[in-house]
Design a protein around this motif. Structure first.
Motif: not given
Length: 348
Positions: A121-124, A129-131, A185-187, A278-286
């Motif tokens: 829910a935080f990172f896919d 791999f790319y970030h 936690l993520m902000v 905003y798509g992937h610009d805002l969300y890096e989660c699954n």
């Protein structure tokens, strides 16, 4: 210009090695990944194939047993990308302080320096791999019965074309021989460009994930974790106030001999309410956490093991994704190599 700057920095490190350092360091991190996602039957997953390679060679100096200054480069290439010799080239430059319990990294450093086990829910996994690099600061403290870490990742420098973007991350965990509890936690702050337009807004995205679990052995090694996900999101452009989607996540795994069967169940609301804007610009989660039918389930059968004194790591997995609408299939194969050699110089 960037290549010349990196070469100068490497030369400077080599000079420091000759003049002052007690030891110098050479290493490399390598990963090749095949990730095939067949999600035509799903509503919230995107069918694609990620197949590429990343190599991160590093050199540096170490002194007083606790300090390191490292420079390197992060080379990424997507297989089949014939338009570019390398798909991406990025610098790696950081200072590291490390004691038995405390570690600080400052600069541009690999994500692998983090201790946290953040939910997807935080990172896919594709994002990891790319970030691969964090730009900013990371501090963590590790004790006998747990750890806590704090990180700032400055992802976007504000220019006429690029929006300002930075992310604050933290995770803590306490554990004994069987039970554990903690939080993630993520902000995220996503702002405007210097050349502002009416369609640009400032967006805040916060996510907290308290969790608890139990680990035990009954022929297989079991790990059962239950977590709560609470998000607070606001698009200041619309003036619509805070959106507060939430849900629960249950993760159950059993493993032995490198084989693992695991199931992750999410029940809750759409955690990506601003996705269409905003798509992937805002969300890096699954993206499956954007489900609207209140359920997402991920079942995986995998094998993972390390060889040659843990320098070579191999992982393969077959994953079934269900989003309340249909089922999708994912196949993963990863091969990673991590090498490091410290050359000690006797002080005269």
């Amino acid at each position: 210009m960037k290549k010349a700057t990196l070469l100068l920095l490497v030369a400077a490190l080599a000079s420091l090695t000759e003049l002052r350092a007690q030891s110098w360091i050479a290493g490399a991190d390598f990963e090749t990944k095949f990730d095939n996602r067949e999600y035509s039957g799903n509503r919230f997953g995107e069918s694609k194939t990620v197949f590429g390679v990343r190599l991160s060679p590093e050199v540096g100096v170490a002194w007083d047993d606790r300090n390191r200054l490292i420079a390197g480069v992060d080379l990424t290439h997507d297989f089949g990308d014939t338009a570019h010799f390398l798909s991406d080239v990025q610098p790696v430059v950081y200072y590291q302080f490390q004691s038995p319990n405390f570690q600080v990294n400052a600069g541009i450093f690999p994500r692998s320096k983090m201790l946290g086990r953040y939910s997807e829910a935080f990172f896919d996994e594709e994002v990891k791999f790319y970030h691969h690099r964090l730009q900013g600061l990371l501090a963590n403290y590790r004790a006998e019965h747990g750890y806590v870490e704090f990180a700032i990742d400055w992802e976007g420098f504000r220019t006429e074309k690029q929006r300002e973007k930075f992310r604050i991350l933290s995770e803590g965990r306490w554990h004994d021989d069987r039970f554990y509890a903690g939080y993630s936690l993520m902000v995220l702050h996503y702002a405007k460009t210097l050349d502002e337009t009416e369609d640009q807004g400032v967006v805040d995205n916060m996510l907290i994930n308290p969790h608890a679990g139990v680990r035990f052995n009954a022929f297989f090694d079991f790990d059962i974790r239950l977590g709560y996900l609470q998000s607070m999101q606001r698009d200041r452009r619309t003036g619509g106030g805070w959106l507060t989607p939430k849900g629960g996540e249950l993760h159950v795994s059993m493993s032995r001999w490198g084989l693992k069967l695991e199931n992750r169940l999410f029940v809750g609301q759409n955690m990506l309410p601003l996705w269409k804007i905003y798509g992937h610009d805002l969300y890096e989660c699954n993206t499956f956490f954007g489900v609207t039918d209140h359920i997402y389930n991920r079942t995986a059968l995998s094998y993972g093991n390390s060889f040659f004194r843990r320098t070579l790591k191999v992982e393969a997995a077959l994953v079934l994704q269900y989003d309340g609408v249909g089922c999708g299939l994912q196949q993963i194969l990863k091969i990673g190599v991590n090498l490091e050699k410290v050359f000690t110089r006797t002080k005269k």
